[in-house]
Design a protein around this motif. Structure first.
Motif, PDB file in Angstrom:
ATOM      1  N   ASN A 203       1.166   2.622   4.986  1.00 31.44           N
ATOM      2  CA  ASN A 203       1.736   3.825   4.377  1.00 31.44           C
ATOM      3  C   ASN A 203       2.310   3.587   2.991  1.00 31.44           C
ATOM      4  O   ASN A 203       2.466   4.538   2.213  1.00 31.44           O
ATOM      5  N   ASN A 204       2.642   2.331   2.682  1.00 28.65           N
ATOM      6  CA  ASN A 204       3.372   2.065   1.439  1.00 28.65           C
ATOM      7  C   ASN A 204       2.693   1.113   0.462  1.00 28.65           C
ATOM      8  O   ASN A 204       2.996   1.167  -0.737  1.00 28.65           O
ATOM      9  N   LEU A 205       1.805   0.257   0.934  1.00 30.45           N
ATOM     10  CA  LEU A 205       1.264  -0.780   0.058  1.00 30.45           C
ATOM     11  C   LEU A 205      -0.248  -0.739  -0.112  1.00 30.45           C
ATOM     12  O   LEU A 205      -0.796  -1.581  -0.823  1.00 30.45           O
ATOM     13  N   THR A 206      -0.914   0.190   0.522  1.00 30.87           N
ATOM     14  CA  THR A 206      -2.373   0.168   0.460  1.00 30.87           C
ATOM     15  C   THR A 206      -2.945   1.330  -0.336  1.00 30.87           C
ATOM     16  O   THR A 206      -2.333   2.383  -0.468  1.00 30.87           O
ATOM     17  N   LYS A 207      -4.137   1.092  -0.855  1.00 28.65           N
ATOM     18  CA  LYS A 207      -4.938   2.104  -1.533  1.00 28.65           C
ATOM     19  C   LYS A 207      -6.405   1.764  -1.224  1.00 28.65           C
ATOM     20  O   LYS A 207      -6.674   0.784  -0.510  1.00 28.65           O
ATOM     21  N   PRO A 208      -7.371   2.545  -1.703  1.00 30.27           N
ATOM     22  CA  PRO A 208      -8.766   2.290  -1.320  1.00 30.27           C
ATOM     23  C   PRO A 208      -9.259   0.872  -1.568  1.00 30.27           C
ATOM     24  O   PRO A 208     -10.115   0.376  -0.829  1.00 30.27           O
ATOM     25  N   SER A 209      -8.728   0.204  -2.576  1.00 29.27           N
ATOM     26  CA  SER A 209      -9.209  -1.150  -2.890  1.00 29.27           C
ATOM     27  C   SER A 209      -8.461  -2.250  -2.142  1.00 29.27           C
ATOM     28  O   SER A 209      -8.767  -3.421  -2.309  1.00 29.27           O
ATOM     29  N   THR A 210      -7.488  -1.880  -1.329  1.00 32.88           N
ATOM     30  CA  THR A 210      -6.651  -2.876  -0.643  1.00 32.88           C
ATOM     31  C   THR A 210      -7.385  -3.506   0.528  1.00 32.88           C
ATOM     32  O   THR A 210      -8.064  -2.818   1.294  1.00 32.88           O
ATOM     33  N   PHE A 211      -7.217  -4.808   0.678  1.00 31.65           N
ATOM     34  CA  PHE A 211      -7.726  -5.540   1.849  1.00 31.65           C
ATOM     35  C   PHE A 211      -6.519  -6.120   2.570  1.00 31.65           C
ATOM     36  O   PHE A 211      -5.727  -6.842   1.981  1.00 31.65           O
ATOM     37  N   VAL A 212      -6.390  -5.796   3.849  1.00 32.22           N
ATOM     38  CA  VAL A 212      -5.264  -6.273   4.646  1.00 32.22           C
ATOM     39  C   VAL A 212      -5.704  -7.461   5.485  1.00 32.22           C
ATOM     40  O   VAL A 212      -6.650  -7.369   6.272  1.00 32.22           O
ATOM     41  N   HIS A 213      -5.018  -8.577   5.322  1.00 30.93           N
ATOM     42  CA  HIS A 213      -5.251  -9.766   6.142  1.00 30.93           C
ATOM     43  C   HIS A 213      -4.157  -9.837   7.204  1.00 30.93           C
ATOM     44  O   HIS A 213      -2.965  -9.912   6.877  1.00 30.93           O
TER      45      HIS A 213
END
Length: 210
Positions: free
Chosen positions: A72-82
């Motif tokens: 909700n706070n740190l992601t956008k379309p280009s974000t990859f979550v590990h």
């Protein structure tokens, strides 16, 4: 598997808050492995275009709180979550006679039990991947085999050049956090300056000082 075996499997991957921040710097980091991933199409971007965020996850509910806050706070379309998951080494195998050191049972029994633990763990971790998919965010799971969860995460930071690390914490730890307990300050004090560490409790970020 019977209920006794299920309880044993649960213990294998239990993420206890004290264990997560149990500092001991005597043992080296274990090998990091990719378990599974969800790709929402961001692979079309160049590797350098990805914003990487790392979230420590485990069995307890505050891991999902941390992931939801991140999405909700740190992601956008280009974000990859590990998603980082630290799990203990299997040292004992459940038998009708009780838990036996794995060196004292047949190799086939060890392999069978390790596979059961792996499948059980994968089922628990799938909910985190599903949540990332629901937010249309690409993600994967990094597995680390270590009995020293906090040290494993700290050792991983320079290896992967982690710039953003998010972890959940239970409400029961808030009093100790505000008193500056080693449990709360340990991870932020020992993390390199280039790594921004965020602790999340019940959907809110805790402001920590080093």
């Amino acid at each position: 598997m019977g209920s006794g075996s299920e309880r044993t499997l649960s213990n294998e991957i239990e993420e206890d808050e004290d264990d997560l921040f149990d500092f001991d710097f005597r043992r080296p980091i274990a090998i990091v492995k990719e378990e599974a991933k969800v790709d929402m199409g961001s692979a079309q971007l160049q590797p350098g275009d990805h914003d990487k965020v790392y979230v420590a996850v485990g069995k307890n509910h505050w891991s999902m709180d941390a992931l939801l806050w991140t999405l909700n706070n740190l992601t956008k379309p280009s974000t990859f979550v590990h998603l980082i998951h630290v799990f203990p080494e299997v040292r004992y195998i459940p038998t009708p006679l009780g838990n036996v050191p794995k060196g004292q049972v047949k190799t086939e029994m060890v392999e069978a039990y390790v596979n059961q633990v792996r499948m059980y763990r994968r089922g628990l971790l799938q909910k985190f991947l599903d949540t990332c998919s629901a937010f249309k965010v690409s993600a994967d799971i990094l597995l680390i085999e270590s009995d020293l969860k906090a040290k494993a995460v700290l050792d991983l930071i320079p290896v992967l050049n982690i710039r953003k690390l998010v972890m959940g914490t239970p409400r029961s730890s808030l009093r100790n956090l505000r008193r500056g307990s080693p449990v709360a300050h340990g991870i932020s004090k020992n993390a390199p300056d280039f790594c921004e560490v965020k602790l999340i409790c019940e959907g809110k970020e805790l402001v920590m000082t080093r």
